[in-house]
Design an enzyme around this catalytic site. Structure first.
Site, PDB file in Angstrom:
ATOM      1  N   ASN A   7       0.859  -1.184   0.000  1.00  0.00           N
ATOM      2  CA  ASN A   7       0.000   0.000   0.000  1.00  0.00           C
ATOM      3  C   ASN A   7       0.898   1.238   0.000  1.00  0.00           C
ATOM      4  OD1 ASN A   7      -1.778   2.065   0.531  1.00  0.00           O
ATOM      5  ND2 ASN A   7      -2.645   1.166   2.382  1.00  0.00           N
ATOM      6  N   ARG A  91      -2.712  -2.074  -3.318  1.00  0.00           N
ATOM      7  CA  ARG A  91      -3.883  -1.212  -3.139  1.00  0.00           C
ATOM      8  C   ARG A  91      -3.750  -0.072  -4.144  1.00  0.00           C
ATOM      9  NH1 ARG A  91      -4.852   3.508   1.026  1.00  0.00           N
ATOM     10  NH2 ARG A  91      -7.033   3.862   0.597  1.00  0.00           N
ATOM     11  N   HIS A 180     -12.641   3.485   0.213  1.00  0.00           N
ATOM     12  CA  HIS A 180     -12.666   2.486   1.291  1.00  0.00           C
ATOM     13  C   HIS A 180     -13.441   1.241   0.845  1.00  0.00           C
ATOM     14  CE1 HIS A 180     -12.349   5.938   4.465  1.00  0.00           C
ATOM     15  NE2 HIS A 180     -11.149   5.418   4.273  1.00  0.00           N
ATOM     16  N   ARG A 241     -10.031  16.396   7.212  1.00  0.00           N
ATOM     17  CA  ARG A 241     -10.774  16.751   5.988  1.00  0.00           C
ATOM     18  C   ARG A 241     -12.132  17.338   6.371  1.00  0.00           C
ATOM     19  NH1 ARG A 241     -10.114  10.913   3.203  1.00  0.00           N
ATOM     20  NH2 ARG A 241      -8.224  10.516   4.393  1.00  0.00           N
ATOM     21  N   ASP A 283      -7.030  13.454  16.350  1.00  0.00           N
ATOM     22  CA  ASP A 283      -7.196  12.144  16.996  1.00  0.00           C
ATOM     23  C   ASP A 283      -8.324  12.196  18.022  1.00  0.00           C
ATOM     24  OD1 ASP A 283      -6.764   9.896  18.878  1.00  0.00           O
ATOM     25  OD2 ASP A 283      -5.025   9.538  17.593  1.00  0.00           O
ATOM     26  N   PHE A 284      -9.260  11.256  17.887  1.00  0.00           N
ATOM     27  CA  PHE A 284     -10.435  11.265  18.753  1.00  0.00           C
ATOM     28  C   PHE A 284     -10.079  11.094  20.232  1.00  0.00           C
ATOM     29  CE2 PHE A 284     -14.495  11.099  16.245  1.00  0.00           C
ATOM     30  CZ  PHE A 284     -13.909  11.553  15.077  1.00  0.00           C
ATOM     31  N   ARG A 285      -8.966  10.386  20.502  1.00  0.00           N
ATOM     32  CA  ARG A 285      -8.583  10.208  21.911  1.00  0.00           C
ATOM     33  C   ARG A 285      -8.210  11.552  22.527  1.00  0.00           C
ATOM     34  NH1 ARG A 285      -4.884   5.376  19.885  1.00  0.00           N
ATOM     35  NH2 ARG A 285      -4.814   6.916  18.217  1.00  0.00           N
ATOM     36  N   GLY A 331     -10.419   2.636  12.930  1.00  0.00           N
ATOM     37  CA  GLY A 331      -9.892   3.095  14.223  1.00  0.00           C
ATOM     38  C   GLY A 331     -10.926   3.579  15.220  1.00  0.00           C
ATOM     39  N   GLY A 333     -14.390   3.478  14.810  1.00  0.00           N
ATOM     40  CA  GLY A 333     -15.511   2.525  14.861  1.00  0.00           C
ATOM     41  C   GLY A 333     -15.201   1.289  15.697  1.00  0.00           C
ATOM     42  N   GLU A 334     -13.949   0.852  15.658  1.00  0.00           N
ATOM     43  CA  GLU A 334     -13.579  -0.373  16.390  1.00  0.00           C
ATOM     44  C   GLU A 334     -13.257  -0.117  17.858  1.00  0.00           C
ATOM     45  OE1 GLU A 334     -10.387  -2.322  14.189  1.00  0.00           O
ATOM     46  OE2 GLU A 334     -11.472  -1.971  12.330  1.00  0.00           O
ATOM     47  N   GLU A 384      -8.364  -4.715   5.198  1.00  0.00           N
ATOM     48  CA  GLU A 384      -8.233  -4.414   3.767  1.00  0.00           C
ATOM     49  C   GLU A 384      -7.088  -5.223   3.139  1.00  0.00           C
ATOM     50  OE1 GLU A 384      -8.512  -0.405   5.394  1.00  0.00           O
ATOM     51  OE2 GLU A 384      -9.236   0.236   3.444  1.00  0.00           O
TER      52      GLU A 384
END
Ligand code: AMP
Length: 402
Positions: A7, A91, A180, A241, A283-285, A331, A333-334, A384
């Site tokens: 990739n 990819r 995706h 984005r 980063d969501f964290r 990332g 979602g999991e 993927e």
């Protein structure tokens, strides 16, 4: 069959070596900062220690050369000889309308992918560089292209056309393509298996929520709509984005900030999203930590993300005349228990009932809705690389038979 999955990004190469006997990863790694100061290969052979190998890596050919050397290194390698690599799976981001499935790479395919670079100038050129590098270093090994856009080629015109003049579509191919695809394909097929029903009997909404995020409506096993568009900038607000905005904002900002088209593109791709709204992080964290300390803009960015995901779920339930399962992957979602819970809040009218206890989980394939929930909510880690390896295996096995 051992498959080398590659990739390539503009300054990075991610790779895995997968043994198709049991679909296990034998080795994996990453090259970062190609053509820049501080370039480095990080390599791990399963069962051995991870190694970090800093060195000058001027281009993709040199990068692939260093990865192949690592794979056969006596101390930390995974192979005794490169001849053990049976095929390479790449990819490739944009397959346009030309490719609705993976394909064996020959000179004609390479020319077509090159032509499609017009539509994906940031993505296809590094993919091509990776293909050419592998061809140069392993000329006899078959190579397969697996396209991010392929799974979404089943979308009907009503979903993929934009309200521009028809000529823009006919002459320049400007339409929704979606990305995706390998991930949406993998998790929707996995969901059907988990639910023990044929995909042809299911309406699934797949939510790939990571640094880049997209949602797809998978009706009877086929993608019929997705949130990303002509480029991966469209749809949801993402890490950096902006996602969907009024298109008229673009010329206004270009004039105000004195940005040319390339600078405007960079601004919308790299400086906006939850990073731009919060001013804290992509980063969501980090956002959750800041929000917990009272940072209102970090909270707003998180709230906007959940709100937009929920809106897409509602929209895709509408276009599929209902929904049987919602899948969370990638990332966020999991791993992000709170974000999943927030997205599913208030979806009772659709028949969604999240189970708080079941939702308290990260990174494993499991059902997180309550037994009474009409709509099954599933957490499915995406893979993927495995999609790329499986397609490559299938295409190359066919070659041997001929
Ligand atoms: P991906 O692009 O799929 O690799 O996802 C990367 C993103 O996942 C990171 O930028 C984080 O925002 C998010 N992420 C990863 N782990 C967690 C976690 N434990 N909680 C919340 N977000 C996470």
């Amino acid at each position: 069959m051992k498959i080398f999955v590659v990739n390539c990004g503009s300054s990075s190469i991610k790779y895995q070596l997968i043994d198709m006997k049991n679909e296990s990863v034998i080795a994996k790694g990453l090259i970062e900062r190609i053509g820049m100061k501080g370039s480095m290969l990080t390599h791990t052979t399963v069962g051995k220690d991870k190694v970090k190998l800093p060195s000058a890596i001027p281009d993709h050919v040199d990068g692939i050369k260093k990865i192949l050397a690592a794979l056969v290194n006596e101390k930390y390698g995974a192979l005794t000889s490169l001849s053990e690599i049976d095929a390479v799976g790449h990819r490739v981001v944009h397959g346009g309308e030309k490719y609705s499935a993976s394909v064996l790479i020959d000179a004609k395919v390479l020319r077509t992918v090159d032509k499609l670079s017009e539509m994906a100038p940031l993505h296809n050129p590094p993919n091509i560089a990776g293909i050419k590098a592998c061809k140069k270093l392993m000329p006899k090994v078959p190579q397969v292209a697996v396209f991010d856009t392929a799974f979404h080629q089943t979308m009907p015109p009503v979903a993929y056309m934009y309200g521009l003049k028809y000529d823009e579509y006919k002459k320049s191919g400007i339409r929704r393509y979606g990305f995706h695809g390998s991930s949406h394909r993998y998790v929707s097929a996995y969901a059907a298996k988990m639910l023990k029903k044929p995909a042809s009997k299911l309406r699934i909404i797949t939510c790939h929520l990571g640094n880049g995020s997209s949602i797809a409506a998978v009706y009877k096993g086929k993608s019929i709509d997705t949130s990303m568009g002509f480029t991966p900038l469209a749809g949801l607000i993402m890490g950096t984005r902006c996602g969907d905005i009024d298109p008229a904002v673009v010329p206004v900002l270009m004039a105000k900030k004195k940005l040319d088209p390339a600078a405007m593109d960079k601004y919308m791709n790299k400086e906006c999203g939850v990073l731009g709204v919060s001013g804290v992080s992509s980063d969501f964290r980090d956002l959750e930590t800041a929000a917990a300390k009272g940072n209102a803009r970090a909270q707003l960015a998180l709230d906007m993300f959940c709100y937009q995901v929920k809106k897409y779920i509602g929209a895709y339930a509408a276009v599929m005349d209902g929904v049987d399962a919602i899948v969370f992957t990638a990332g966020v979602g999991e791993n992000d228990i709170g974000t999943r819970a927030k997205i599913c809040e208030g979806l009772d009218y659709l028949g969604v009932k999240l189970d708080k206890k079941r939702n308290n989980v990260r990174g494993e394939a499991t059902e997180i809705s309550s037994a009474k929930s009409k709509v099954k909510v599933l957490l499915i880690p995406t893979n993927e690389e495995l999609v790329i390896a499986r397609d490559t295996d299938k295409i190359c096995k066919g070659l041997k038979k001929k």
